[in-house]
Structure formats: structure tokens, C-alpha cells
Design an enzyme around this catalytic site. Sequence first.
Site, PDB file in Angstrom:
ATOM      1  N   ASP A 155       0.831  -1.198   0.000  1.00 38.00           N
ATOM      2  CA  ASP A 155       0.000   0.000   0.000  1.00 38.00           C
ATOM      3  C   ASP A 155       0.866   1.249   0.000  1.00 38.00           C
ATOM      4  OD1 ASP A 155       0.913  -0.513   2.576  1.00 38.00           O
ATOM      5  OD2 ASP A 155      -1.059  -0.973   3.377  1.00 38.00           O
ATOM      6  N   GLU A 197      -9.737  -1.155   5.046  1.00 37.78           N
ATOM      7  CA  GLU A 197     -10.383  -0.814   6.302  1.00 37.78           C
ATOM      8  C   GLU A 197     -11.715  -1.571   6.442  1.00 37.78           C
ATOM      9  OE1 GLU A 197      -8.736   0.492   8.485  1.00 37.78           O
ATOM     10  OE2 GLU A 197      -7.954   2.493   8.087  1.00 37.78           O
ATOM     11  N   ASP A 212      -7.836  -1.987  14.002  1.00 42.82           N
ATOM     12  CA  ASP A 212      -9.237  -2.152  13.576  1.00 42.82           C
ATOM     13  C   ASP A 212      -9.420  -3.354  12.653  1.00 42.82           C
ATOM     14  OD1 ASP A 212      -8.103  -1.289  11.224  1.00 42.82           O
ATOM     15  OD2 ASP A 212      -9.358   0.496  11.000  1.00 42.82           O
ATOM     16  N   HIS A 245      -7.646  -4.084   9.894  1.00 45.53           N
ATOM     17  CA  HIS A 245      -7.288  -3.960   8.464  1.00 45.53           C
ATOM     18  C   HIS A 245      -6.041  -4.769   8.138  1.00 45.53           C
ATOM     19  CE1 HIS A 245      -4.828  -0.178   9.655  1.00 45.53           C
ATOM     20  NE2 HIS A 245      -3.942  -1.044   9.235  1.00 45.53           N
TER      21      HIS A 245
HETATM   22  C1  F6R Z   1       1.290  -1.377   6.011  1.00 45.12           C
HETATM   23  C2  F6R Z   1       0.071  -2.157   6.167  1.00 45.12           C
HETATM   24  C3  F6R Z   1      -0.765  -2.069   7.397  1.00 45.12           C
HETATM   25  C4  F6R Z   1       0.033  -2.342   8.668  1.00 45.12           C
HETATM   26  C5  F6R Z   1      -0.871  -2.188   9.882  1.00 45.12           C
HETATM   27  C6  F6R Z   1      -0.133  -2.460  11.171  1.00 45.12           C
HETATM   28  O1  F6R Z   1       1.897  -1.679   4.774  1.00 45.12           O
HETATM   29  O2  F6R Z   1      -0.243  -2.854   5.263  1.00 45.12           O
HETATM   30  O3  F6R Z   1      -1.794  -3.020   7.301  1.00 45.12           O
HETATM   31  O4  F6R Z   1       0.567  -3.624   8.614  1.00 45.12           O
HETATM   32  O5  F6R Z   1      -1.391  -0.894   9.909  1.00 45.12           O
HETATM   33  O6  F6R Z   1       0.835  -1.479  11.356  1.00 45.12           O
HETATM   34  P1  F6R Z   1       1.941  -1.643  12.492  1.00 45.12           P
HETATM   35  O7  F6R Z   1       2.764  -2.807  12.111  1.00 45.12           O
HETATM   36  O8  F6R Z   1       2.716  -0.358  12.418  1.00 45.12           O
HETATM   37  O9  F6R Z   1       1.215  -1.826  13.763  1.00 45.12           O
END
Ligand code: F6R
Length: 260
Positions: A67, A143, A136, A138
Site C-alpha cells: 500500500d 479498512e 481495527d 485492516h
Molecule cells: C502497512 C500495512 C498495514 C500495517 C498495519 C499495522 O503496509 O499494510 O496493514 O501492517 O497498519 O501497522 P503496524 O505494524 O505499524 O502496527
Amino acid sequence: MEVVILPDAHAVAVLAADAFEALVRAKPAAVLGLATGSSPLPVYEELARRHRSQGLSFARVRGFGLDEYVGLVPGHPQSYAQVLQHEFAGRLDIDPANVRVPDGTAADLPAACRDYEEAIRACGGVDLQLLGVGTDGHIGFNEPGSSLLSRTRVKTLTEQTRRDNARFFDGPDEVPRHVVTQGLGTILEARHAVLLATGARKAEAVKALVEGPLAAFCPGSVLQLHPHASVLLDEPAAAGLALADYYRQTYADKPAWQRL
Ligand code: F6R
């Protein structure tokens, strides 16, 4: 879905790095799906260590980021293109041109999303997709409410995710509202999905993802449909799981020849 509960975040990173290493040794031109955020950083650190000390080579590997934020100026240090360059490609012998990230600066974002899907297809699809999970639920930036069959597209971040990610920026207002993310349908096509979650903040999302219903409300639950999904957890992230003892026993009894 295989759930592996490990003592700490380091053990999670080592096991994920083992999966990368086994793949890249067996298939030097493997296609890797690369997550950003904080969860994968210890994995990239461990891969860099193995590259330096054991000669593990990524020279023929291609990588695709999950992403990207929309609207950050090119070269912004928190753009995922920069993060992957800094944390992953820049520490390995991979050609930086072989690591692609969705283009969050494109004038025509839908066309850029279609190109991204086509680029993944043209490489033969992702062999190993590394994933984190948001508080949440995702994965990627899909989301709650995301179609379980979605493809790469623009999404709007929840306020919860913007708050969670404010730590990477100068303040909560600096976190972009929009992102481009691989869809859940895109992620499901990876041949092996490896999701990492560490820390107590992830326990609720992990419980919903692993043991809750398959539901767009918890996008990560789509991995329940994946034929080869590994969920690697430290103890705090696994704290809410009803079947934790069963997952521990299953992993302890796993035949040595059977990798993740
Ligand atoms: C980032 C991504 C997100 C993160 C998620 C957890 O490329 O795909 O899904 O993996 O927001 O983020 P952290 O690891 O910072 O808690």
C-alpha cells in the site's frame, strides 16, 4: 490458517525470516509481497543480517509493496516507497527498481491501480505476502467494510488508523486521509500469506481475525479463506484467543520437515 504463538517479537521475526529464506533459496527469482508499518521491521532487519553474514541473496527477487499513502510529496520519508527502500531494498542486493509500490502520486489513480495489478500478474503473482494487522482489523489498508474480493484501489483511512499512524508523522493532522492499497482479493491470490502481530494492542484484532466470523467488518478475517495462511503472534497479541492451547500443541507436534 496456521496460528503460531511464540515467546516474543524477536522469535516472530526469526520465523518469518526463515520463511523468506526458504523461499528465496528454493526460488531465487521469487516475488515477495512487502508490508510496511512497524511489525515487519524486525523481519527486514533479520533478512539484512542474513544477507550480510550468510550471503543470503535477493539479487533476482522482485517485491511489491502492499500500500501507499495518497498525496505525499515524492520522496517523503514516510511514503512507503521510501520506507521500503530504506528498511528493505537498501540493505540487500536487490535491484531497487525491482521493488514497486502503488503510485500514490499518480494523476490518474484508478489507472495506476490497474497497472499495479497488471504488474503483479506479469511477474507471475506473489509467492510470499508479508502482512501486519491494524488495531481495527485492516490488512494492507483495507479498512472495515472493504469488499472481501476487492482489488487495488483508493481507500479512506479510519480515524483510528490515522491516530495509530500519527507516530510516524509530525502530528495526527499530517497523516493522509487516502491511500492506495492492494485489495483483499489481490492479497488472497498470494501463494503464502504470513501475518505478524505483536503486542497487546493487537490482541482484539487478532481474536476477530482468527476466531471471529468471516466479515468485512474485520478485513483480516478474509485470511480464513486462504489455503496457506500463517499467523505468527507473540504472547500478548495471542492473549484473547480461545484456542491458544490447541494452537500451541499443534505447532509443538508439527513434523520437523513441515515448514510454515
Ligand atoms: C502497512 C500495512 C498495514 C500495517 C498495519 C499495522 O503496509 O499494510 O496493514 O501492517 O497498519 O501497522 P503496524 O505494524 O505499524 O502496527
